[in-house]
Structure formats: C-alpha cells, structure tokens
Design a protein around this motif. Structure first.
Motif, mmCIF file in Angstrom:
data_model
loop_
_atom_site.group_PDB
_atom_site.id
_atom_site.type_symbol
_atom_site.label_atom_id
_atom_site.label_comp_id
_atom_site.label_asym_id
_atom_site.label_seq_id
_atom_site.Cartn_x
_atom_site.Cartn_y
_atom_site.Cartn_z
ATOM 1 N N SER A 110 12.008 -3.678 -12.318
ATOM 2 C CA SER A 110 12.461 -4.939 -11.741
ATOM 3 C C SER A 110 11.308 -5.597 -10.980
ATOM 4 C CB SER A 110 13.629 -4.703 -10.794
ATOM 5 O OG SER A 110 13.197 -4.009 -9.629
ATOM 6 N N LYS A 113 10.800 -4.121 -7.465
ATOM 7 C CA LYS A 113 10.079 -2.851 -7.417
ATOM 8 C C LYS A 113 8.580 -3.073 -7.585
ATOM 9 C CE LYS A 113 10.137 1.824 -9.358
ATOM 10 N NZ LYS A 113 10.432 2.450 -8.057
ATOM 11 N N HIS A 131 12.075 -3.847 1.359
ATOM 12 C CA HIS A 131 13.059 -4.720 0.700
ATOM 13 C C HIS A 131 13.114 -6.086 1.386
ATOM 14 C CE1 HIS A 131 17.158 -6.301 -0.115
ATOM 15 N NE2 HIS A 131 16.895 -5.828 -1.330
ATOM 16 N N ASN A 151 16.413 -8.013 -8.368
ATOM 17 C CA ASN A 151 16.729 -6.932 -9.308
ATOM 18 C C ASN A 151 16.534 -7.332 -10.768
ATOM 19 O OD1 ASN A 151 17.604 -5.049 -7.263
ATOM 20 N ND2 ASN A 151 19.448 -6.303 -7.028
#
Length: 331
Positions: A110, A113, A131, A151
């Motif tokens: 994603s 990430k 995050h 995501n």
C-alpha cells in the motif's frame, strides 16, 4: 543568497564498456542554497539524471565510477562517505522524486506502507506516530480522503495521484534538498501545473532546496531561480534564470528557448515555421574528442570550434557560457 548547502565541483564520471571507459559526465560544477530552485535542462542523454544519481550515491555499480570531483553536502564529501552514512543522508537529508511513479512504487504494498518506510528507516517513531505522519503528508500533497487512500495500492490511483504519492515519500522526512527528476513527464498539462505548484508551495513552507531536472525549457524558465544547461555530459551555460532565458549566449540554449511554444508568435506562421528544431542528435559519448561537442549541430561553428578546449566564458556577473562565439570573448 545564503551559503550553499550543496556544492558539486569538477565532477567526472566514467562508465566501463567493451570498447573502454566512456566519460558520461565531464567537469560538472554547481552550487545550491537553501530555499533555492536550480533547474537543470537538456536533451535526453545529456547527463541530467546521471548528475542527480551521483548526488544521491546511486550511480550503477560496478560499471559506473566517479573518477574525480567532489560533492559536498554541508561540508561533508558524499563521494568519500561510507555507504552506511550515505543511507542516512539519502531519503533523510536529500530526497528524490523519480520520473515514473509506476516503476518506482512497489505494486504489492500500500502507499501508506511505502511512505512510512522512510520514517521507519530515518526516525525513531512508534507505529501510531508513523501512521499520523503519513496521513498528514498525504493531506499536504493534496490526496483526497487520506485516511482511506492510505491503504490503496498504486494501481488504484491516477497518474497525477501517484506522482503526488512520490512527492509525499520525498517530503515525509522533511529533507533539506529535493531532487525532482522529470516530475511531470507523461502527465497532462493541467496536472503538470498542479504538481509544479505543489512542489514550490511545499518548498516555500520548509525552505527546502530543489533541483528540478527537465528537458522542457518552458517548465524550467517558469519555476527556477538559476538554470544549468547541459549537453553531452557537460555544463555549457549557467546563470540566473532571467539572464539565461532573456540573454542566452550559447547556441544550444538559444535553440532550446526557441522551441518553447508561443501562441502569439506562431498563430500567423506556417506549420513548418511553428515547430523550430535543433537539427541533428546528441553525439555518441564514445566518439567525443576535444573541442565543442555541439559544434557538429551548430550553425555558427567554424573549424576553430571543433578543436577549442571548452571552458566557461563570463557573459555577465552571474552568467557563464562555454562558447568561443560569445560576444566579447577573447578566445
């Protein structure tokens, strides 16, 4: 202008080939200060991207090698530092926006990430803090609904959105220098303008230095403070943007500027007159000898140009050009 944070001095790079070493960068020098935008312009194969890869410590090995010169970042010579130190600088202090996001982004992870990976490598943060930083940088680069899009995978985004993700990856560690290598290639004109505006807006907020690499003199002239024109691995003209664009001295620079579309100039012209070109092609670096590399394509060149040892000539206080035909030159 403040003291430079990046100084490239007399950089020369060779590549091994079956027929012997080939010089792909030849005596390239420039400086970059905080908050400044340096535009590097030239045709494909002129050495723009190789210059950026050298600064990032990403020259393809073992064939590529810096044979001489210095790349000084805040007084530290990046040519001499060990790879462990270079990994700390790369992505943390100096980041790069690559040309094609679909080949630079990993299709199986994603975007959240992938952006967070830089933070995991360079900063001591918890998962929740990473995050939050990722969501924040996605919002800053104009990704709609970042809590949801974090995501998403690269294939779920448009070309413009993927390029914004690349900018987010470059910005997330708040680097001092951003190298943008053809950041608007393959994007439509409207998205190009948005991406350039975004880079400059974020630069102003963080006082980040930017190296903008492009083959498009129109783009370079719009956003750069200073311009470096490259040809066949060499610097042929440099100076402040206004001086280089309005009073260009090198025939190659003049050719690049003449190719900038101008509706007012071309609306009453025939089609053949509307599309000026620089005749010929960039020479094979294996065959370049002494003399001006642009001479075979230059309408002003004479026999002396073919053997003249290229060196910069002062055009104005902050403007240099490597051409023996420069007015006022005594070469």
């Amino acid at each position: 202008m403040s003291d430079p944070i990046l100084q490239v001095e007399h950089l020369c790079i060779d590549f091994k080939t079956k027929s012997g070493p080939v010089r792909v960068l030849n005596d390239v020098s420039f400086t970059l200060s905080a908050g400044e935008t340096l535009g590097i312009v030239g045709e494909s194969g002129c050495g723009k991207s190789m210059t950026s890869l050298a600064v990032m410590g990403l020259i393809p090995k073992p064939n590529g090698k810096i044979v001489s010169g210095r790349i000084s970042y805040r007084g530290e010579d990046l040519v001499q530092v060990p790879e462990k130190r270079m990994r700390q600088i790369r992505g943390g202090d100096i980041s790069m926006i690559f040309q094609e996001p679909m080949t630079s982004l990993n299709p199986v992870f994603s975007i959240g990430k992938q952006i967070g990976e830089a933070l995991r490598l360079h900063e001591d943060l918890s998962g929740a803090e990473i995050h939050d930083r990722v969501i924040d940088v996605l919002a800053r680069v104009g990704i709609p609904d970042p809590l949801k899009r974090v995501n998403d995978f690269p294939h779920q985004m448009s070309g413009g959105m993927r390029q914004r993700v690349m900018i987010a990856m470059a910005l997330v560690c708040k680097p001092r220098i951003i190298i943008a290598d053809e950041p608007t290639t393959a994007l439509d004109v409207t998205v190009q303008a948005q991406i350039l505006e975004l880079i400059l807006q974020l630069q102003e907020e963080e006082n980040t230095a930017v190296i903008l690499i492009s083959h498009d003199m129109g783009v370079i002239s719009q956003v750069s403070d200073r311009v470096l024109v490259m040809y066949a691995g060499r610097t042929i003209e440099e100076g402040d943007c206004v001086s280089v664009v309005q009073d260009s001295a090198h025939p190659y620079t003049k050719g690049l500027i003449s190719c900038i579309p101008d509706i007012d100039r071309t609306k009453d012209m025939s089609l053949s007159d509307r599309l000026p070109i620089i005749e010929g092609i960039v020479p094979n670096l294996k065959t370049i000898g002494s003399g001006c590399a642009f001479a075979p394509r230059c309408h002003q060149a004479d026999e002396a140009c073919k053997s003249w040892e290229t060196s910069p000539v002062q055009v104005a206080e902050t403007h240099l050009a490597s051409c023996r035909k420069v007015v006022g030159s005594d070469v």
